[in-house]
Design an enzyme around this catalytic site. Sequence first.
Site, mmCIF file in Angstrom:
data_model
loop_
_atom_site.group_PDB
_atom_site.id
_atom_site.type_symbol
_atom_site.label_atom_id
_atom_site.label_comp_id
_atom_site.label_asym_id
_atom_site.label_seq_id
_atom_site.Cartn_x
_atom_site.Cartn_y
_atom_site.Cartn_z
ATOM 1 N N PHE A 94 -11.676 29.560 -26.906
ATOM 2 C CA PHE A 94 -12.063 29.156 -28.254
ATOM 3 C C PHE A 94 -13.511 29.505 -28.590
ATOM 4 C CE2 PHE A 94 -9.084 25.956 -26.499
ATOM 5 C CZ PHE A 94 -7.976 26.283 -27.270
ATOM 6 N N PRO A 149 -10.524 24.198 -20.791
ATOM 7 C CA PRO A 149 -11.410 25.368 -20.748
ATOM 8 C C PRO A 149 -11.772 25.864 -22.139
ATOM 9 C CG PRO A 149 -9.728 25.570 -19.081
ATOM 10 C CD PRO A 149 -9.370 24.347 -19.891
ATOM 11 N N CYS A 150 -13.078 26.088 -22.341
ATOM 12 C CA CYS A 150 -13.567 26.413 -23.683
ATOM 13 C C CYS A 150 -13.545 27.903 -23.987
ATOM 14 C CB CYS A 150 -14.984 25.882 -23.855
ATOM 15 S SG CYS A 150 -16.197 26.664 -22.745
ATOM 16 N N GLN A 151 -13.438 28.752 -22.946
ATOM 17 C CA GLN A 151 -13.587 30.189 -23.164
ATOM 18 C C GLN A 151 -12.626 30.754 -24.218
ATOM 19 O OE1 GLN A 151 -13.372 28.663 -20.289
ATOM 20 N NE2 GLN A 151 -14.935 29.356 -18.849
#
Length: 311
Positions: free
Chosen positions: A75, A71-73
């Site tokens: 970063f 999950p990118c959120q």
Amino acid sequence: MRVLSLFSGIGAPEYAWRNLPFTFVGQSEIDPFASAVLDHHYPAVQNFGDINNYEKWQLPATPSLIVGGSPCQPFSIANGGLQRGLADPRGNLALVFLAVIQRYSPEWLLFENVPGILSSGGKGRDFGTFLSALGELGYWWAYRLLDSRYHGVWQRRKRLYLIGHRRKWQYPAAVLFDRESCSGDIAQSKRAGKNTASLAESSTGATMYENHPNDSRIKVTDIGPTVTRRWGSGGGNTPLILQDGKVRRILAVEAEKMMGFAPGYSAIQYPKDKIASDSRRFMALGNSMCVPLITHLAKRIMTVNEIDRSL
């Protein structure tokens, strides 16, 4: 090549590599809609669900390549600038990714995330932790920021791609970099793909806008119809199109084209009595990977493998 897909989403690697000599030995996805898309298109591949339960998995074969983008959120700088990184439980899933690598020891790995991971934790400490742990597992690695607009799709979408190899330090670099760019000649990589403009014009004939936080609309003119990085659950903004003098939101079928999927790929029955909504499909597509870009990387990995076997 036997592939294990982690944080599988709607199956970008499965779709991108469907015509390559790859066999998928498993998937890991917990989102109900994304899982339904996987089951619709790839019913023969088992979805093992929560990656945190990886120690209980019984794969049919040991993977030679593990691919995934945690999950990118945590970063993302588009998520209110919070960038909690590894302090966020979702950010810690990047370390669980490494735990799966340790368990199966694949020859290759491909990891994808947002550019914000390079600064998360203050001066990149989070990513430094990730790379250090990868090295301790015995992997050589190389990473690079790649933009989808140079791979035949009509959107700006920079992502970090990391390639790891268990034996040779040269191999990850050979996948991500051309010899010319390693020698300082990077002019080629600064040009958008020659088919980008024609693909965009044939798709909608529309002009794309960024939905800016202050509601101003910023026209993008460098490569024709395109969108910016503000797409996906991390950014929260929806790309807009100016068409026939009117501004409208992008359609799910257009988002599929922008990611390299076939039109209608995510249009499954969900719930069972009706087709999934555009908003649900749009979010799933925004969290996916660019199909032609990871196809390019897979072909580079195959080339390196062929060279390795010939030595």
